[in-house]
Structure formats: C-alpha cells, structure tokens
Design an enzyme around this catalytic site. Structure first.
Site, PDB file in Angstrom:
ATOM      1  N   ASP A 220       0.769  -1.032   0.179  1.00  0.00           N
ATOM      2  CA  ASP A 220       0.309  -0.005   0.038  1.00  0.00           C
ATOM      3  C   ASP A 220       0.896   1.013   0.032  1.00  0.00           C
ATOM      4  O   ASP A 220       1.656   1.566   1.027  1.00  0.00           O
ATOM      5  CB  ASP A 220      -0.883  -0.094   1.339  1.00  0.00           C
ATOM      6  CG  ASP A 220      -2.053   1.065   1.335  1.00  0.00           C
ATOM      7  OD1 ASP A 220      -1.527   1.794   0.793  1.00  0.00           O
ATOM      8  OD2 ASP A 220      -2.769   0.930   2.064  1.00  0.00           O
TER       9      ASP A 220
ATOM     10  N   ASN B 238       2.246   5.761 -10.374  1.00  0.00           N
ATOM     11  CA  ASN B 238       0.733   5.774 -11.084  1.00  0.00           C
ATOM     12  C   ASN B 238      -0.259   5.594  -9.948  1.00  0.00           C
ATOM     13  O   ASN B 238      -1.420   6.141 -10.389  1.00  0.00           O
ATOM     14  CB  ASN B 238       0.678   4.691 -12.087  1.00  0.00           C
ATOM     15  CG  ASN B 238      -0.376   4.262 -12.558  1.00  0.00           C
ATOM     16  OD1 ASN B 238      -1.019   5.072 -13.389  1.00  0.00           O
ATOM     17  ND2 ASN B 238      -1.052   3.302 -12.027  1.00  0.00           N
ATOM     18  N   ALA B 239      -0.117   4.960  -8.760  1.00  0.00           N
ATOM     19  CA  ALA B 239      -1.133   4.347  -7.863  1.00  0.00           C
ATOM     20  C   ALA B 239      -1.883   5.803  -7.526  1.00  0.00           C
ATOM     21  O   ALA B 239      -1.198   6.839  -7.289  1.00  0.00           O
ATOM     22  CB  ALA B 239      -0.465   3.887  -6.682  1.00  0.00           C
TER      23      ALA B 239
ATOM     24  N   TYR C 255      -9.188  15.858  -4.978  1.00  0.00           N
ATOM     25  CA  TYR C 255      -8.468  14.842  -6.088  1.00  0.00           C
ATOM     26  C   TYR C 255      -7.500  16.157  -6.904  1.00  0.00           C
ATOM     27  O   TYR C 255      -6.429  15.923  -6.991  1.00  0.00           O
ATOM     28  CB  TYR C 255      -9.331  14.219  -6.828  1.00  0.00           C
ATOM     29  CG  TYR C 255      -8.849  13.522  -8.213  1.00  0.00           C
ATOM     30  CD1 TYR C 255      -7.899  12.567  -7.919  1.00  0.00           C
ATOM     31  CD2 TYR C 255      -8.704  14.054  -9.485  1.00  0.00           C
ATOM     32  CE1 TYR C 255      -7.393  11.788  -8.979  1.00  0.00           C
ATOM     33  CE2 TYR C 255      -8.331  13.342 -10.394  1.00  0.00           C
ATOM     34  CZ  TYR C 255      -7.627  12.123 -10.100  1.00  0.00           C
ATOM     35  OH  TYR C 255      -6.815  11.509 -11.168  1.00  0.00           O
ATOM     36  N   ASN C 256      -8.220  17.082  -7.128  1.00  0.00           N
ATOM     37  CA  ASN C 256      -7.549  17.927  -7.902  1.00  0.00           C
ATOM     38  C   ASN C 256      -6.393  18.822  -7.069  1.00  0.00           C
ATOM     39  O   ASN C 256      -5.275  18.792  -7.758  1.00  0.00           O
ATOM     40  CB  ASN C 256      -8.594  19.332  -7.812  1.00  0.00           C
ATOM     41  CG  ASN C 256      -7.941  20.678  -8.591  1.00  0.00           C
ATOM     42  OD1 ASN C 256      -6.892  21.038  -8.966  1.00  0.00           O
ATOM     43  ND2 ASN C 256      -8.896  21.536  -8.979  1.00  0.00           N
TER      44      ASN C 256
ATOM     45  N   SER D  62      -4.467  17.124  -4.740  1.00  0.00           N
ATOM     46  CA  SER D  62      -3.705  16.034  -4.489  1.00  0.00           C
ATOM     47  C   SER D  62      -2.687  16.089  -5.695  1.00  0.00           C
ATOM     48  O   SER D  62      -1.502  15.927  -5.667  1.00  0.00           O
ATOM     49  CB  SER D  62      -4.208  14.808  -4.180  1.00  0.00           C
ATOM     50  OG  SER D  62      -4.517  14.104  -5.402  1.00  0.00           O
ATOM     51  N   LYS D  63      -3.440  16.358  -7.031  1.00  0.00           N
ATOM     52  CA  LYS D  63      -2.716  16.164  -8.159  1.00  0.00           C
ATOM     53  C   LYS D  63      -1.985  17.516  -8.702  1.00  0.00           C
ATOM     54  O   LYS D  63      -0.818  17.566  -9.068  1.00  0.00           O
ATOM     55  CB  LYS D  63      -3.659  15.937  -9.448  1.00  0.00           C
ATOM     56  CG  LYS D  63      -4.189  14.287  -9.446  1.00  0.00           C
ATOM     57  CD  LYS D  63      -3.274  13.471  -9.564  1.00  0.00           C
ATOM     58  CE  LYS D  63      -3.749  11.941  -9.382  1.00  0.00           C
ATOM     59  NZ  LYS D  63      -2.662  11.074  -9.874  1.00  0.00           N
TER      60      LYS D  63
HETATM   61  N1  LIG Z   1      -8.325   7.183 -15.784  1.00  0.00           N
HETATM   62  C1  LIG Z   1      -8.372   8.524 -16.202  1.00  0.00           C
HETATM   63  O1  LIG Z   1      -9.116   9.159 -16.959  1.00  0.00           O
HETATM   64  C2  LIG Z   1      -7.175   9.282 -15.364  1.00  0.00           C
HETATM   65  C3  LIG Z   1      -6.999  10.571 -15.781  1.00  0.00           C
HETATM   66  C4  LIG Z   1      -6.024  11.529 -15.104  1.00  0.00           C
HETATM   67  C5  LIG Z   1      -5.362  10.754 -14.347  1.00  0.00           C
HETATM   68  N2  LIG Z   1      -5.274   9.666 -13.812  1.00  0.00           N
HETATM   69  C6  LIG Z   1      -4.413   8.930 -12.935  1.00  0.00           C
HETATM   70  O2  LIG Z   1      -3.930   7.630 -13.548  1.00  0.00           O
HETATM   71  C7  LIG Z   1      -3.587   6.979 -12.270  1.00  0.00           C
HETATM   72  C8  LIG Z   1      -3.849   5.468 -12.535  1.00  0.00           C
HETATM   73  O3  LIG Z   1      -5.371   5.585 -12.516  1.00  0.00           O
HETATM   74  P1  LIG Z   1      -6.269   4.331 -13.326  1.00  0.00           P
HETATM   75  O4  LIG Z   1      -7.215   5.491 -14.088  1.00  0.00           O
HETATM   76  O5  LIG Z   1      -5.450   3.496 -14.093  1.00  0.00           O
HETATM   77  O6  LIG Z   1      -7.445   3.897 -12.156  1.00  0.00           O
HETATM   78  P2  LIG Z   1      -7.254   2.514 -11.810  1.00  0.00           P
HETATM   79  O7  LIG Z   1      -7.758   1.735 -12.876  1.00  0.00           O
HETATM   80  O8  LIG Z   1      -8.533   2.627 -10.524  1.00  0.00           O
HETATM   81  O9  LIG Z   1      -5.868   2.262 -10.953  1.00  0.00           O
HETATM   82  C9  LIG Z   1      -5.543   2.461 -10.100  1.00  0.00           C
HETATM   83  C10 LIG Z   1      -4.412   1.750  -9.555  1.00  0.00           C
HETATM   84  O10 LIG Z   1      -3.888   2.189  -8.428  1.00  0.00           O
HETATM   85  C11 LIG Z   1      -3.648   1.250  -7.335  1.00  0.00           C
HETATM   86  N3  LIG Z   1      -3.731   1.736  -6.165  1.00  0.00           N
HETATM   87  C12 LIG Z   1      -4.746   2.497  -5.383  1.00  0.00           C
HETATM   88  N4  LIG Z   1      -4.502   2.570  -4.169  1.00  0.00           N
HETATM   89  C13 LIG Z   1      -3.436   2.147  -3.840  1.00  0.00           C
HETATM   90  C14 LIG Z   1      -2.532   2.113  -2.701  1.00  0.00           C
HETATM   91  N5  LIG Z   1      -2.733   2.863  -1.691  1.00  0.00           N
HETATM   92  N6  LIG Z   1      -1.541   1.360  -2.807  1.00  0.00           N
HETATM   93  C15 LIG Z   1      -1.063   0.767  -3.767  1.00  0.00           C
HETATM   94  N7  LIG Z   1      -1.677   0.936  -5.069  1.00  0.00           N
HETATM   95  C16 LIG Z   1      -2.805   1.576  -4.982  1.00  0.00           C
HETATM   96  C17 LIG Z   1      -4.839   0.249  -7.706  1.00  0.00           C
HETATM   97  O11 LIG Z   1      -4.613  -1.280  -7.202  1.00  0.00           O
HETATM   98  P3  LIG Z   1      -5.135  -1.901  -6.010  1.00  0.00           P
HETATM   99  O12 LIG Z   1      -6.453  -1.391  -5.736  1.00  0.00           O
HETATM  100  O13 LIG Z   1      -4.869  -3.091  -6.264  1.00  0.00           O
HETATM  101  O14 LIG Z   1      -4.238  -1.211  -4.974  1.00  0.00           O
HETATM  102  C18 LIG Z   1      -4.823   0.399  -9.130  1.00  0.00           C
HETATM  103  O15 LIG Z   1      -3.700  -0.587  -9.869  1.00  0.00           O
HETATM  104  C19 LIG Z   1      -3.850   7.593 -11.301  1.00  0.00           C
HETATM  105  O16 LIG Z   1      -2.927   8.278 -10.600  1.00  0.00           O
HETATM  106  C20 LIG Z   1      -5.023   8.430 -11.709  1.00  0.00           C
HETATM  107  O17 LIG Z   1      -5.129   9.442 -10.790  1.00  0.00           O
HETATM  108  C21 LIG Z   1      -6.277   8.644 -14.452  1.00  0.00           C
HETATM  109  C1  LIG Z   2     -11.122  23.257  -6.778  1.00  0.00           C
HETATM  110  C2  LIG Z   2      -9.574  23.461  -7.105  1.00  0.00           C
HETATM  111  O1  LIG Z   2      -9.049  22.916  -5.881  1.00  0.00           O
HETATM  112  N1  LIG Z   2      -9.259  24.061  -7.903  1.00  0.00           N
HETATM  113  C3  LIG Z   2      -7.701  24.050  -8.179  1.00  0.00           C
HETATM  114  C4  LIG Z   2      -7.292  22.799  -8.695  1.00  0.00           C
HETATM  115  O2  LIG Z   2      -5.762  23.158  -9.264  1.00  0.00           O
HETATM  116  C5  LIG Z   2      -5.323  24.320  -9.994  1.00  0.00           C
HETATM  117  C6  LIG Z   2      -3.795  24.313  -9.785  1.00  0.00           C
HETATM  118  O3  LIG Z   2      -3.479  23.818 -10.974  1.00  0.00           O
HETATM  119  C7  LIG Z   2      -6.051  25.737  -9.013  1.00  0.00           C
HETATM  120  O4  LIG Z   2      -5.560  26.739  -9.546  1.00  0.00           O
HETATM  121  C8  LIG Z   2      -7.333  25.570  -8.889  1.00  0.00           C
HETATM  122  O5  LIG Z   2      -7.817  26.537  -8.168  1.00  0.00           O
END
Ligand SMILES: NC(=O)c1ccc[n+]([C@@H]2O[C@H](COP(=O)([O-])OP(=O)(O)OC[C@H]3O[C@@H](n4cnc5c(N)ncnc54)[C@H](OP(=O)(O)O)[C@@H]3O)[C@@H](O)[C@H]2O)c1
Ligand SMILES: CC(=O)N[C@H]1CO[C@H](CO)[C@@H](O)[C@@H]1O
Ligand SMILES: *[C@@H]1O[C@H](CO)[C@@H](O)[C@H](O)[C@H]1NC(C)=O
Ligand SMILES: *[C@@H]1O[C@H](CO)[C@@H](O)[C@H](O)[C@H]1NC(C)=O
Length: 309
Positions: free
Chosen positions: A105, A132-133, A198-199, A201-202
C-alpha cells in the site's frame, strides 16, 4: 516612484509582447529540432528494471505491458495481489524477461521502503520508477463534508505515496541515471466540482515533481504525464455519476504507448490525448468563463451524498 510605476505599467507589457514575437519563432524551431533529435535517439529499455505502482489495473497495467513489449524487467506494486500476478504473467508472455509482484500500500511509508528495497534486492538495480497508484475516492461537494479524516487518504495515496516511493528510489535512480514518471491529471487545472481534493492532490504532485526536476538537473529525468479522460476502473465508476460519459475517453492502451514513447525520448511533459492542451490554454486565458462553464455543467450533476457524520 508613482511616475515610475505608471511608466512601467504602460510600457512593460507591449515591450514584452514585442520581445516575445521576435524570439518565439526561432525558439519554437529549436525546440522542434531538439524533440526530433530526442525521438530518434530514444532510450532502449530492454533489460532495464522498472518499478510501477498501481499496476493491477488501468493505466498502470497497460504501462507494464508496453514496457514488457520493449523487453524491460518489471516490479509491479499494488494492493490486489491476484490481479497483480495476472498482469505479471501477461507481461512475461508479451516479452518481459522477468516480472516480480510486490503486494503493498503506497500510503504506508514502511511499505514504500519495502517494495523499493525488494526490487533492488531482486534485480540489483532500478532504472525507472512509475508513480501511478492513485484514487479519486468519492465525488462530493465541499459543503457536504463534515469532517476530513476519510478524505486524507486521497492525499496519502496520490501525493505522499509518490513522495515516499521517490524518496527510497532516488539513490538507486541516481546510480543508473534513471527516470521518474509521474501520472498526474488534467484535474489539476480542470477545476471539476466535487473533485476538490483529487484536484489538490494532483496539483501538489505536479508542483512537487517540477521542483525535484530543478533540483536533480541531469541526474534523474522526470516525465510528468497529464492524462485527460482514459478508460479505466476509475472512470467507469466515476464518469456516469457526473453524467459526463459523453466525454471522449482514450483507450488505456493508447495512453500507455504514448507514455512510453514520451518517457523514452526524455520529454518533460506529456499531455494525453494532446487536445486536452487546448483546455489548459482556455483556462489560462479565460479563467472566469471556464469556471462558470464547469459550474453550470457539473455542479447540479453531483449526486447528493448522504452527509458523512
Ligand atoms: N483514468 C483517467 O481518466 C485518469 C485521468 C487522469 C489521471 N489519472 C491517474 O492515473 C492513475 C491511474 O489511474 P487509473 O485510471 O488507471 O485507475 P485504476 O484503474 O483505478 O488504477 C489505480 C491503480 O492504483 C492502485 N492503487 C490504489 N490505491 C493504492 C494504494 N494505496 N497502494 C497501492 N496501489 C494503489 C490500484 O491497485 P489496488 O487497488 O490493487 O491497490 C490500481 O492498480 C491515477 O494516479 C489517476 O489519478 C487517471
Ligand atoms: C477546486 C480546486 O481545488 N481547484 C484548483 C485545482 O488546481 C489548480 C492548480 O493547478 C488551481 O488553480 C485550482 O484552484
Ligand atoms: C536494445 O538493447 C539490447 C541489449 O541491451 C539489444 O539486444 C537490442 O538490439 C537493442 N535494441 C535496439 C532497438 O537498439
Ligand atoms: C534492505 O533492507 C535491509 C534491512 O532493512 C538492509 O540491510 C538492506 O541493505 C536493504 N537493501 C537494499 C538493497 O536497500
């Protein structure tokens, strides 16, 4: 003093524009030639050791297959072990000489230490780390929250998970002149209602790794990937809820291939699919209108969740 400011207010912006207009064309040409050179001399990952977090599904899973096709050795990390083993088996069929799975984890510091350690113990080196997680957790408007303890895990996984994995991997990556790949999200500028955490954190992740890139210079390459909407478990769960399932989603496979091409040629940023770049410029140029649109389209579509108590 007052006059000086007045003068600068009037003169500086037009001056900036003139300078930009003059320098941008040659700059763009140089940049293009440079990217051409990098794509020709792109990295050969055959035999290299790649650690991928969140490899049990979605983007992480397909990034593993792309590395496998290019002959890399893999260490796959996630919480669901059975899924991981299936991914490892398929990766070996696709051409990876060796794949190990580590059940962990990423939100726990000790476990990050363990999976980096186990990878290096097994393979003797580490070349790429793919952070990536990630999770979205739940879609909820800020006002519907009453306490934040459960939401802290979004930060713990998306932000701190990548920080800790990177911390333990850096000494090994320095030795191999390796690379870090970060999977961020367009949510960093797409201020999607209901996704504030989420926003955030990213956005934190991107800002953190941009700073690291400045600190590391040539020692470790960092590619920051910003996916738009990609087919995965995450989007299957989340898109229908906000009724934006009309958004064109890219295939996970296509996205993974783009990530590998970009990483191997040493790009600093990848926005995938590339049309998502347009939304970035719209956001920069028309901030208020952008936010208004998102609000009108999305706020009323967020399901009313029962307030947590
Ligand atoms: N899909 C999109 O449209 C999109 C868009 C922008 C960004 N992203 C980003 O891309 C990345 C991958 O997402 P995805 O779309 O492929 O989603 P996903 O299919 O839900 O995959 C997420 C992966 O992260 C793992 N994970 C989650 N929590 C974890 C933890 N605490 N420890 C270890 N592994 C963990 C999950 O595995 P387990 O549950 O087995 O641990 C799974 O393999 C993420 O960072 C996401 O924010 C996705
Ligand atoms: C709702 C929110 O948190 N929005 C923020 C998302 O992240 C950007 C930075 O890239 C901020 O400008 C937004 O205010
Ligand atoms: C990549 O490197 C391996 C050896 O490490 C070599 O066998 C292979 O031919 C190389 N591939 C390319 C496309 O250069
Ligand atoms: C792994 O951890 C053990 C004990 O914590 C340590 O002795 C060893 O040097 C570590 N190995 C690597 C490769 O970091």
């Amino acid at each position: 003093m007052y006059l000086l400011h007045k003068f600068l207010n009037i003169v500086l912006l037009p001056l900036n524009l003139v300078v930009l207009l003059f320098f941008i064309p040659p700059f763009l040409i140089l940049k293009f030639l440079w990217s051409l050179k990098r794509s020709i001399y792109s990295e050969n990952v055959s035999g290299k050791v790649v650690l991928i977090t969140g490899a049990s599904s979605g983007i992480g899973e397909h990034v593993a297959y792309e590395y496998a096709k290019r002959g890399a050795r893999l260490a796959l990390v996630a919480r669901r072990e059975d899924r991981l083993q299936a991914v490892a088996d398929k990766a070996c069929k696709l051409g990876s000489p060796e794949g190990v799975v580590v059940h962990a984890d990423v939100s726990k510091v000790e476990e990050c230490k363990r999976f980096v350690n186990e990878t290096v113990k097994h393979f003797g080196r580490l070349d790429h780390l793919v952070n990536n997680a990630g999770v979205v957790l739940q879609l909820r408007l800020f006002e519907d929250f009453t306490h934040f303890s459960d939401i802290a895990s979004v930060m713990d996984i998306n932000f701190w998970g990548s920080v800790h994995s990177t911390h333990y991997a850096v000494p090994h990556l320095k030795k191999s002149k390796g690379k870090i790949i970060v999977i961020a999200s367009a949510a960093q500028w797409f201020t999607t209602p209901g996704l504030s955490f989420y926003n955030a954190s990213k956005a934190a992740q991107v800002s953190f790794f941009e700073t690291l890139r400045t600190e590391f210079g040539q020692d470790i390459g960092i590619t920051i990937v910003t996916p738009g909407v990609i087919e995965s478990e995450m989007t299957q769960e989340f898109l229908p809820k906000v009724q934006v399932n009309w958004m064109p989603a890219e295939t996970t496979k296509g996205c993974a291939k783009a990530i590998l091409d970009s990483t191997c040629s040493g790009d600093k940023y990848l926005i995938e699919p590339s049309w998502v770049k347009a939304t970035f410029w719209i956001k920069i140029l028309c901030r208020e209108e952008f936010e208004w649109c998102l609000r009108s389209i999305l706020v009323n579509n967020i399901p009313q969740t029962s307030k947590d108590s």
